[in-house]
Design an enzyme around this catalytic site. Structure first.
Site, mmCIF file in Angstrom:
data_model
loop_
_atom_site.group_PDB
_atom_site.id
_atom_site.type_symbol
_atom_site.label_atom_id
_atom_site.label_comp_id
_atom_site.label_asym_id
_atom_site.label_seq_id
_atom_site.Cartn_x
_atom_site.Cartn_y
_atom_site.Cartn_z
ATOM 1 N N SER A 1 0.710 -1.242 0.069
ATOM 2 C CA SER A 1 -0.084 0.043 -0.071
ATOM 3 C C SER A 1 0.915 1.234 -0.009
ATOM 4 C CB SER A 1 -1.084 0.122 1.353
ATOM 5 O OG SER A 1 -0.338 -0.159 2.242
ATOM 6 N N LYS B 1 -11.894 0.075 -2.892
ATOM 7 C CA LYS B 1 -10.974 0.605 -3.419
ATOM 8 C C LYS B 1 -11.320 0.513 -4.906
ATOM 9 C CE LYS B 1 -7.459 -0.235 0.005
ATOM 10 N NZ LYS B 1 -8.341 -0.696 1.308
ATOM 11 N N HIS C 1 -5.440 -3.924 -3.247
ATOM 12 C CA HIS C 1 -5.050 -2.697 -4.068
ATOM 13 C C HIS C 1 -4.675 -3.131 -5.274
ATOM 14 C CE1 HIS C 1 -4.562 0.386 -1.043
ATOM 15 N NE2 HIS C 1 -3.822 -0.664 -0.481
#
Length: 402
Positions: A182, A242, A210
């Site tokens: 991240s 996300k 992610h």
């Protein structure tokens, strides 16, 4: 609160202020888009995890409204009581299909998903092997699960192999890693980690918060980048806040894994289900993410454009192929000053400082969205060049190159 406890808290707060590590929430008025009103002023934001630009997509919002009309607001109960709606069931089926796995299970947050997995799979006699730069939720999950832990060097499959060979690590073994890290945006060497895990009879778990939805033509994430399936990565965790633009998380895997989580994962059993309307919205987002490949293509083009621009002003091109594009400045004060300078020009880019990242690696953490334009990326690069040149007169960059 006792005087002693309050005194300790005040001392910690004072130390955080003195070290330049003070944090505060900003107030956003309006939807999550690149152009925002934050703390009452217009800004161009490069800090969102809304990678595919779906958080404010009208089709996702419409699905949420339809879900509200059908189900109301709250789920009203845990999944195993009577809070598991048809919207939840349909979303789990869609997530299983999206990840190419037999089943998926919803959790309220990524923190709870990671805790649920490790608490279910690991006992105090078992060992978790994890990357030193894993997300805090994975580190905390291992601690709270009560198992033994071994941390291997970042993205170093050879060091993992050495630790898997160590005496005392012959019991149940789980290798745990982020798919995309991240803070640096780099990918874990999943093929090598999977090979090491197989060789030493360990399972591999990937937290692909992610990567899912972003990497690969179809959004299959970091596992898809390496051509890995469920035999290689038995446990896959993904978040919904996300690339999919909503909130929550899920775990995907075999029937056995999912049934075990349903029966034994305390963070699943003992919490209220996510609002059904949120599940309806996420289902729409998953379908859009699977269908609209142009979002990933545009995002990849923006990443390349930003990297070229940073090189042009004398900064290293980030090695990340993900939307997380760090500009490492080293000194905490310099990173904070650069973020403040960008904000003066109406650009919101956060400074990430220790302890979130290691000492001497403070950085600007730029994140890109499919809703950004090329002109907005160019504006970021040009403004960053001015801000850094103001801090270091005589530095080379765009201004000196013209």
């Amino acid at each position: 609160m006792s005087g002693r406890i309050e005194s300790r808290l005040l001392e910690r707060l004072d130390r955080a202020r003195a070290r330049g590590l003070w944090r505060r929430p900003r107030i956003l008025d309006g939807p999550q888009t690149p152009e925002q009103i934050v703390d009452g002023r217009p800004v161009l934001a490069f800090c969102s995890n809304d990678y595919l630009g779906l958080a404010a997509d009208p089709r996702v919002a419409a699905a949420a409204r339809e879900g509200l009309e059908r189900y109301g607001v709250g789920a009203g109960a845990a999944h195993l009581v009577n809070g598991h709606s048809r919207a939840h069931a349909e979303l789990e089926e869609a997530l299983a299909a999206f990840t190419g796995r037999p089943r998926a299970l919803l959790f309220s947050t990524g923190y709870m998903a990671n805790l649920g997995v490790l608490q279910t799979l690991m006992s105090r006699h078992d060992t978790v092997f994890e990357d030193r730069l894993n997300h805090a939720s994975l580190i905390d999950a291992a601690r709270l699960a009560g198992c033994r832990t071994r941390r291997y060097r970042h993205a170093d499959a050879a060091d993992l192999t050495r630790r898997l060979r160590e005496p005392g690590a012959e019991t149940g073994r789980l290798v745990v890693t982020d798919g995309v890290f991240s803070m640096d945006g780099d990918l874990a060497p999943l093929a090598e980690l999977a090979s090491a895990a197989r060789r030493y009879n360990a399972w591999l778990m990937v937290d692909d918060a992610h990567g899912l939805g972003v990497l690969g033509r179809d959004g299959g994430g970091s596992c898809a980048c390496f051509g890995l399936g469920m035999d290689d990565v038995p446990v896959l965790m993904g978040t919904l806040g996300k690339a999919f633009g909503t909130a929550g998380a899920f775990v995907a895997g075999s029937d056995t894994l999912i049934e075990a989580l349903i029966q034994f994962a305390r963070s699943y059993v003992y919490t209220t289900a996510m609002p059904p309307a949120l599940a309806s919205a996420t289902l729409a987002a998953v379908r859009i993410a699977a269908r609209e490949t142009w979002r990933r293509e545009h995002l990849a083009a923006l990443i390349a454009r930003l990297g070229a621009g940073l090189e042009h002003i004398g900064l290293p091109r980030p090695s990340s192929m993900s939307p997380i594009q760090p500009v490492v400045l080293g000194d905490t004060g310099r990173a904070s000053a650069a973020a403040a300078g960008l904000l003066e020009h109406g650009l919101l880019v956060p400074a990430i400082r220790p302890p979130t990242v290691p000492e001497a690696t403070a950085r600007l953490r730029i994140t890109l969205s499919a809703r950004h334009t090329e002109a907005q990326v160019d504006r970021l690069v040009e403004t960053l060049d001015r801000v850094l040149a103001r801090e270091s007169p005589g530095a080379t960059g765009l201004e000196s190159a013209r």
